[in-house]
Design a protein around this motif. Structure first.
Motif, short mmCIF file in Angstrom:
data_model
loop_
_atom_site.label_atom_id
_atom_site.label_comp_id
_atom_site.label_asym_id
_atom_site.label_seq_id
_atom_site.Cartn_x
_atom_site.Cartn_y
_atom_site.Cartn_z
N PHE A 1 107.14 80.88 96.57
CA PHE A 1 108.47 80.99 95.46
C PHE A 1 109.54 81.80 95.92
O PHE A 1 110.56 81.15 95.78
N LEU A 2 109.20 82.80 96.77
CA LEU A 2 110.42 83.59 97.43
C LEU A 2 111.21 82.55 98.04
O LEU A 2 112.51 82.57 98.17
N ARG A 3 110.56 81.73 98.90
CA ARG A 3 111.41 80.77 99.91
C ARG A 3 112.22 79.80 99.09
O ARG A 3 113.34 79.67 99.27
N ARG A 4 111.49 79.28 98.01
CA ARG A 4 112.24 78.16 97.23
C ARG A 4 113.46 78.90 96.42
O ARG A 4 114.37 78.16 96.37
N ARG A 5 113.26 80.07 95.95
CA ARG A 5 114.23 80.63 95.26
C ARG A 5 115.45 81.15 96.15
O ARG A 5 116.59 80.92 95.74
N LEU A 6 115.19 81.58 97.33
CA LEU A 6 116.08 81.92 98.17
C LEU A 6 117.12 80.81 98.58
O LEU A 6 118.33 80.64 98.69
N PHE A 7 116.27 79.42 98.74
CA PHE A 7 117.12 78.40 99.33
C PHE A 7 117.80 77.75 98.05
O PHE A 7 118.71 76.96 98.20
#
Length: 292
Positions: free
Chosen positions: A191-197
């Motif tokens: 989730f953190l990856r998808r949110r960041l990108f």
């Protein structure tokens, strides 16, 4: 707009889109599971690289006290689109967005406004500007000026590396390994990856500059006649607990130190944080600085 699978929404919480004259903002809205909202609504604003999901753990407790609670993604954050113009991500510009969102959320009534971390620097612009009709104002893990401590160093490193190596390299070689070492579950790392990108690249750079270089506006904030709460974790690694305590004293504000919490009390100690907010909001409604 879709909530990640592991972020199960509590009863009474739903995804929303808030339409304003300055754009559409992704939001999560919480309502009492039974009955209707009888108290002033609350608007929660996340910090740098954060999102509305940062408040999921406190939604249900807050709403069950009898009020509508709304958390947003600011312009350029996660599921709210943003332009490529750096000027759109200054604290002043984002604060104007908060004015518009608060007007919709309040629908003519005062709102309880909460700004977490960078969200505190943004929301204070709306508070000082005076256009937002407020029942109270909470600075959560925020400070009087630019961020300090370990988070300042991390932010400066990100600001330096982003233009040089790009977001993908930064995630793969620093942010993801840090999350794994910290023991963050795989689904949350995803989730953190998808949110960041999903963030606006321009917004990430411009907001970093803002959170690092924000001026001290306590003198202006002291002139605002609204109940203020300063709430932070006892081990905050952003603005130091001492700095936030001194800020509270300068503002003649209520203060809550959340035991065991660091920079995100709503995540790290949700029940303590939610009960502290509810207690403050209820008192503010009973004893407003400026009765409506």
């Amino acid at each position: 707009m879709s909530t990640p699978r592991f972020l199960t929404l509590p009863p009474g919480v739903r995804e929303q889109r808030i339409e304003t004259p300055v754009g559409t903002f992704a939001a999560l809205e919480a309502l009492p599971v039974s009955g209707v909202p009888e108290r002033c609504p609350a608007l929660l604003v996340p910090g740098y690289t954060g999102s509305k999901e940062d408040f999921i753990a406190i939604f249900q407790t807050l709403a069950q006290a009898g009020r509508r609670v709304v958390a947003i993604d600011m312009r350029g954050q996660f599921e709210t689109e943003g332009p490529d113009d750096p000027a759109a991500y200054t604290c002043a510009a984002l604060g104007e967005d908060i004015d518009q969102i608060a007007a919709v959320v309040g629908d003519g009534e005062p709102v309880h406004l909460v700004g977490h971390s960078f969200g505190g620097l943004v929301t204070r612009e709306a508070v000082i500007g005076g256009a937002t009709k407020l029942a109270s104002y909470t600075l959560m893990s925020s400070g009087p000026a630019g961020i300090t401590g370990p988070r300042e160093k991390a932010c400066r490193l990100m600001l330096r590396e982003l233009p040089e190596v790009g977001l993908a390299h930064l995630w793969t070689h620093r942010l993801e390994p840090e999350a794994i070492v910290a023991g963050v579950p795989d689904e949350i790392v995803d989730f953190l990856r998808r949110r960041l990108f999903a963030n606006s690249p321009t917004g990430l750079v411009s907001m970093a500059e803002e959170v690092l270089n924000a001026p001290d506006r306590l003198a202006d904030l002291r002139e605002v006649g609204v109940p203020i709460l300063v709430l932070y974790g006892e081990h905050d690694d952003g603005w130091s607990p001492l700095t936030q305590a001194e800020m509270a004293e300068s503002l003649d504000a209520d203060i809550v130190v959340v035991p065991g919490a660091l920079h995100s009390p709503a995540v790290e100690a949700p029940e303590t944080t939610a009960h502290a907010l509810t207690r403050f909001w209820n008192h503010a409604e009973q004893h407003p600085a400026h009765p409506a």
